[in-house]
Design a protein around this motif. Structure first.
Motif, PDB file in Angstrom:
ATOM      1  N   THR A  18       0.848  -1.190   0.000  1.00  0.00           N
ATOM      2  CA  THR A  18       0.000   0.000   0.000  1.00  0.00           C
ATOM      3  C   THR A  18       0.886   1.243   0.000  1.00  0.00           C
ATOM      4  O   THR A  18       2.023   1.213   0.446  1.00  0.00           O
ATOM      5  CB  THR A  18      -0.930   0.033   1.238  1.00  0.00           C
ATOM      6  N   GLY A  19       0.339   2.325  -0.506  1.00  0.00           N
ATOM      7  CA  GLY A  19       1.056   3.600  -0.506  1.00  0.00           C
ATOM      8  C   GLY A  19       1.943   3.777  -1.724  1.00  0.00           C
ATOM      9  O   GLY A  19       2.369   2.813  -2.357  1.00  0.00           O
ATOM     10  N   CYS A  20       2.224   5.033  -2.037  1.00  0.00           N
ATOM     11  CA  CYS A  20       2.999   5.331  -3.241  1.00  0.00           C
ATOM     12  C   CYS A  20       3.427   6.794  -3.176  1.00  0.00           C
ATOM     13  O   CYS A  20       3.264   7.476  -2.154  1.00  0.00           O
ATOM     14  CB  CYS A  20       2.137   5.064  -4.486  1.00  0.00           C
ATOM     15  N   GLY A  50      -1.148   6.077   6.466  1.00  0.00           N
ATOM     16  CA  GLY A  50      -1.720   6.793   5.339  1.00  0.00           C
ATOM     17  C   GLY A  50      -1.240   6.250   4.007  1.00  0.00           C
ATOM     18  O   GLY A  50      -1.334   5.052   3.742  1.00  0.00           O
ATOM     19  N   PHE A  51      -0.687   7.134   3.184  1.00  0.00           N
ATOM     20  CA  PHE A  51      -0.271   6.740   1.833  1.00  0.00           C
ATOM     21  C   PHE A  51       1.242   6.506   1.745  1.00  0.00           C
ATOM     22  O   PHE A  51       1.805   6.465   0.661  1.00  0.00           O
ATOM     23  CB  PHE A  51      -0.708   7.808   0.824  1.00  0.00           C
ATOM     24  N   LYS A  52       1.905   6.365   2.885  1.00  0.00           N
ATOM     25  CA  LYS A  52       3.322   6.010   2.882  1.00  0.00           C
ATOM     26  C   LYS A  52       3.478   4.584   2.372  1.00  0.00           C
ATOM     27  O   LYS A  52       2.734   3.681   2.770  1.00  0.00           O
ATOM     28  CB  LYS A  52       3.889   6.118   4.299  1.00  0.00           C
ATOM     29  N   LEU A  53       4.450   4.364   1.488  1.00  0.00           N
ATOM     30  CA  LEU A  53       4.632   3.026   0.938  1.00  0.00           C
ATOM     31  C   LEU A  53       4.913   2.024   2.056  1.00  0.00           C
ATOM     32  O   LEU A  53       5.807   2.224   2.872  1.00  0.00           O
ATOM     33  CB  LEU A  53       5.777   2.988  -0.071  1.00  0.00           C
ATOM     34  N   THR A  54       4.130   0.964   2.085  1.00  0.00           N
ATOM     35  CA  THR A  54       4.207  -0.028   3.156  1.00  0.00           C
ATOM     36  C   THR A  54       4.024  -1.419   2.587  1.00  0.00           C
ATOM     37  O   THR A  54       3.041  -1.686   1.881  1.00  0.00           O
ATOM     38  CB  THR A  54       3.099   0.231   4.209  1.00  0.00           C
ATOM     39  N   LEU A  55       4.956  -2.311   2.874  1.00  0.00           N
ATOM     40  CA  LEU A  55       4.771  -3.720   2.517  1.00  0.00           C
ATOM     41  C   LEU A  55       3.746  -4.321   3.464  1.00  0.00           C
ATOM     42  O   LEU A  55       3.730  -4.027   4.655  1.00  0.00           O
ATOM     43  CB  LEU A  55       6.092  -4.477   2.609  1.00  0.00           C
ATOM     44  N   GLN A  56       2.899  -5.197   2.934  1.00  0.00           N
ATOM     45  CA  GLN A  56       1.847  -5.827   3.733  1.00  0.00           C
ATOM     46  C   GLN A  56       1.997  -7.354   3.643  1.00  0.00           C
ATOM     47  O   GLN A  56       1.186  -8.044   3.017  1.00  0.00           O
ATOM     48  CB  GLN A  56       0.464  -5.400   3.215  1.00  0.00           C
ATOM     49  N   PHE A  81       6.033  -2.049  -8.626  1.00  0.00           N
ATOM     50  CA  PHE A  81       7.403  -1.816  -9.090  1.00  0.00           C
ATOM     51  C   PHE A  81       7.980  -0.494  -8.567  1.00  0.00           C
ATOM     52  O   PHE A  81       8.968   0.011  -9.110  1.00  0.00           O
ATOM     53  CB  PHE A  81       7.466  -1.902 -10.612  1.00  0.00           C
ATOM     54  N   HIS A  82       7.395   0.014  -7.500  1.00  0.00           N
ATOM     55  CA  HIS A  82       7.965   1.174  -6.809  1.00  0.00           C
ATOM     56  C   HIS A  82       9.394   0.846  -6.383  1.00  0.00           C
ATOM     57  O   HIS A  82       9.708  -0.288  -6.005  1.00  0.00           O
ATOM     58  CB  HIS A  82       7.103   1.504  -5.582  1.00  0.00           C
ATOM     59  N   GLU A  83      10.264   1.847  -6.434  1.00  0.00           N
ATOM     60  CA  GLU A  83      11.688   1.624  -6.143  1.00  0.00           C
ATOM     61  C   GLU A  83      11.942   1.142  -4.719  1.00  0.00           C
ATOM     62  O   GLU A  83      12.999   0.551  -4.437  1.00  0.00           O
ATOM     63  CB  GLU A  83      12.484   2.900  -6.412  1.00  0.00           C
ATOM     64  N   ASP A  84      11.002   1.348  -3.817  1.00  0.00           N
ATOM     65  CA  ASP A  84      11.188   0.921  -2.433  1.00  0.00           C
ATOM     66  C   ASP A  84      10.613  -0.460  -2.146  1.00  0.00           C
ATOM     67  O   ASP A  84      10.647  -0.916  -0.995  1.00  0.00           O
ATOM     68  CB  ASP A  84      10.566   1.944  -1.469  1.00  0.00           C
ATOM     69  N   VAL A  85      10.101  -1.130  -3.170  1.00  0.00           N
ATOM     70  CA  VAL A  85       9.646  -2.511  -3.006  1.00  0.00           C
ATOM     71  C   VAL A  85      10.790  -3.425  -3.439  1.00  0.00           C
ATOM     72  O   VAL A  85      11.176  -3.426  -4.605  1.00  0.00           O
ATOM     73  CB  VAL A  85       8.390  -2.803  -3.843  1.00  0.00           C
ATOM     74  N   PRO A  86      11.366  -4.199  -2.510  1.00  0.00           N
ATOM     75  CA  PRO A  86      12.521  -5.036  -2.865  1.00  0.00           C
ATOM     76  C   PRO A  86      12.174  -6.102  -3.915  1.00  0.00           C
ATOM     77  O   PRO A  86      11.031  -6.589  -3.961  1.00  0.00           O
ATOM     78  CB  PRO A  86      12.890  -5.702  -1.534  1.00  0.00           C
TER      79      PRO A  86
END
Length: 255
Positions: A18-20, A50-56, A81-86
């Motif tokens: 979630t988040g982006c 909120g909308f902060k990128l978060t792995l679930q 494929f956000h850069e913060d998703v490993p």
């Protein structure tokens, strides 16, 4: 149960991330950001930030529990494929989609450069449709990135369509979705842009889906284009009519 969706081209949504954050003009009035803030205010635990990128990770194996075969939009509230998703996490998402073979999954990204970069590291199941968003001519390069991947079904989401897209290169593209922006500050879509894309798809024998006109009241605006609706879908292996295998449904949740 699956989380049903009112998105016209899918049946359910699944959000293992979630988040982006915004990267191009199509993101300006992001519906997912508005929804995330609403869910945060409601106390939904997955949106406490909120909308902060978060792995679930607790959501990873959810589709394995859904018995009924269905079409599932992956990460309607984020970008896989956000850069913060490993890469390792992306691979885990694809592993679940592979094991949940009785479903059809639709993945959509604006980060087509990272998609192309990571494609060789991904096992591409036939039940995964991969798409990129292109809102204006400035971003048509995303289509070439998509074309370079190993995805078996490739599609374009031209929404919100913010300008004309003449002379699209549709080789090896299976499906095109067109839609206008919705919401109080929606930017208008010229009907000529949508009609031209429809005609390009017809000439290239590519399935065409007109999602909506959008605007402040998208239901009132409807989805009639040039006198009719367009609900074409790409040819693909039909989903099984049987329920999910019992063994797959009993797998423990990862993470």
């Amino acid at each position: 149960m699956a989380l049903g969706s009112d998105i016209e081209w899918t049946e359910s949504t699944w959000n293992p991330v979630t988040g982006c954050n915004k990267i191009s003009p199509g993101c300006k009035y992001c519906y997912a950001e508005r929804m995330a803030k609403r869910l945060q205010a409601m106390g939904q635990p997955n949106y406490k930030d909120g909308f902060k990128l978060t792995l679930q990770p607790k959501m990873l194996e959810l589709p394995l529990k859904w018995k009924k075969p269905q079409t599932i939009f992956v990460n309607s509230m984020s970008d896989l494929f956000h850069e913060d998703v490993p890469l390792e996490y992306i691979q885990r998402v694809f592993d679940v989609m592979c094991r949940a073979s009785w479903h059809r999954f639709q993945v959509l990204t604006k980060r087509a450069d990272r998609l192309a970069e990571l494609s060789p590291e991904i096992d591409w199941p036939k039940n995964v449709w991969m798409g990129v968003s292109v809102e204006s001519a400035t971003y048509v390069g995303r289509i070439d990135d998509l074309r370079s991947t190993g995805a078996h079904v490739k599609f374009l989401s031209l929404e919100p369509l913010l300008g004309p897209l003449p002379k699209l290169k549709l080789k090896n593209i299976d499906w095109v979705i067109v839609g206008g922006e919705s919401g109080q500050r929606a930017r208008p879509m010229d009907p000529a842009w949508a009609i031209d894309i429809r005609d390009q798809c017809a000439r290239a024998d590519v399935a065409f889906f007109f999602k909506q006109w959008g605007g402040k009241n998208k239901k009132k605006a409807g989805r009639i284009l040039d006198g009719r609706t367009y609900d074409e879908m790409p040819e693909a292996t039909p989903l099984p009519v049987v329920s999910a295998p019992r063994a797959a449904r009993s797998l423990p949740i990862m993470g």
